[in-house]
Design an enzyme around this catalytic site. Structure first.
Site, short mmCIF file in Angstrom:
data_model
loop_
_atom_site.label_atom_id
_atom_site.label_comp_id
_atom_site.label_asym_id
_atom_site.label_seq_id
_atom_site.Cartn_x
_atom_site.Cartn_y
_atom_site.Cartn_z
N SER A 92 1.36 -0.93 -0.21
CA SER A 92 -0.11 0.40 0.24
C SER A 92 1.06 1.41 0.35
O SER A 92 1.71 1.36 0.38
CB SER A 92 -0.69 -0.03 1.19
OG SER A 92 -1.66 0.86 1.31
N TYR A 114 -2.01 -0.35 10.93
CA TYR A 114 -1.60 -0.72 9.99
C TYR A 114 -0.76 -0.48 8.95
O TYR A 114 0.20 -1.17 7.96
CB TYR A 114 -3.10 -0.15 9.58
CG TYR A 114 -3.45 -0.93 7.65
CD1 TYR A 114 -3.45 -1.85 7.22
CD2 TYR A 114 -2.82 0.99 6.84
CE1 TYR A 114 -3.37 -2.64 6.00
CE2 TYR A 114 -3.31 0.52 5.51
CZ TYR A 114 -3.18 -0.76 5.28
OH TYR A 114 -3.62 -1.03 3.64
#
Length: 270
Positions: free
Chosen positions: A131, A144
């Site tokens: 990501s 995260y």
């Protein structure tokens, strides 16, 4: 026919990746916890396997089945993962550990099982779906983002370790992509901050996230599937593919802006 294992194939990016690769001639094994959600993929030839990446026996069973039925493994696409948001003061130890178990430890443990087969073949590609979160940080999402930073670092290290064996390690870094991911992340955020001093901050954060993911510019998961296919078929694949809505602008901004300005800007964007 090349054989590819796609994890997280029951929804979102993983589903789209498995579908596209099967439709374009690959032998695809789709792996996920919820096998029933992969039933529609059988129509295009995807072979469903049950996998919980956090469990050693499950990982071992999947690799055994894959090699027994496919005879070889040309690539693995690690798309399994989720986002667990919340203030660092309020996220439990158990949830923080689970975030890393799924996004980092389980993923890399699966790679370890596959690497000996790829070394024997002297060929293979490991594609880790990361990501743009692996490039910067954000409030209310530290665990995260930390998991994606860890995945990026481990992928860079692994790429250098296995290059001489003919194995290539590739990172896909999506930006804003439509999927169930955002809803799951926001659910974890609600649970983590309920009744705490972070509720107002989280409410504003969630409004920004909802607006961003509801934007007409948000990318479809199919764009990630296209990028994965490109990484599989390129003679000289790039180590990183930054793709999707806002991905390149955010990476550029976080690379060049001073930290104090990022600290002000990022909460406005997220």
């Amino acid at each position: 026919m090349k054989t590819v294992l796609v994890t997280g194939a029951s929804s979102g990016m993983g589903y789209q990746i498995a579908q596209r690769l099967a439709q374009t001639g690959y032998q695809v094994f789709g792996a996920a916890r919820h096998v029933e959600r992969m039933e529609p993929l059988a129509a295009v030839g995807v072979i469903p396997l049950q996998l919980d990446v956090t469990k050693e026996e499950s990982r071992t069973a999947v690799v055994h089945q894959l090699m027994e039925r496919g005879q070889r493994i040309d690539a693995v696409v690690n798309a399994a993962g989720y986002g667990s948001f919340g203030a660092q003061e309020t996220v439990s130890d158990a949830e923080a550990k689970r975030q890393f178990e799924v996004n980092v430890f389980g993923l890399m443990a699966l790679n370890r099982l596959i690497l000996p087969y790829m070394r024997t073949q002297h060929a293979g590609r490991i594609i880790n779906i990361s990501s743009i979160a692996g490039r910067f940080s954000s409030p209310l999402a530290g665990w995260y983002f930390a998991s994606k930073h860890a995945l990026e670092t481990l992928s860079d290290s692994l790429r250098m370790e296995v290059r001489s064996f003919g194995i290539q390690v590739i990172l896909i870094e999506p930006g804003v992509v439509k999927s169930r991911w955002e809803a799951i992340a926001m659910h974890h955020l609600d649970e983590a901050v309920a009744g705490t001093v972070y509720e107002d901050q989280a409410h504003a954060f969630q409004q920004n996230m909802d607006r961003t993911y509801a934007s007409q510019h948000a990318s479809e998961p199919a764009i990630i599937a296209q990028t994965v296919q490109k990484a599989l078929e390129s003679k000289h694949p790039r180590p990183r593919y930054v793709v999707g809505y806002l991905a390149k602008p955010i990476v550029w901004l976080t690379h060049w802006l001073p930290t104090w300005l990022q600290d002000w800007l990022i909460p406005q964007l997220m």
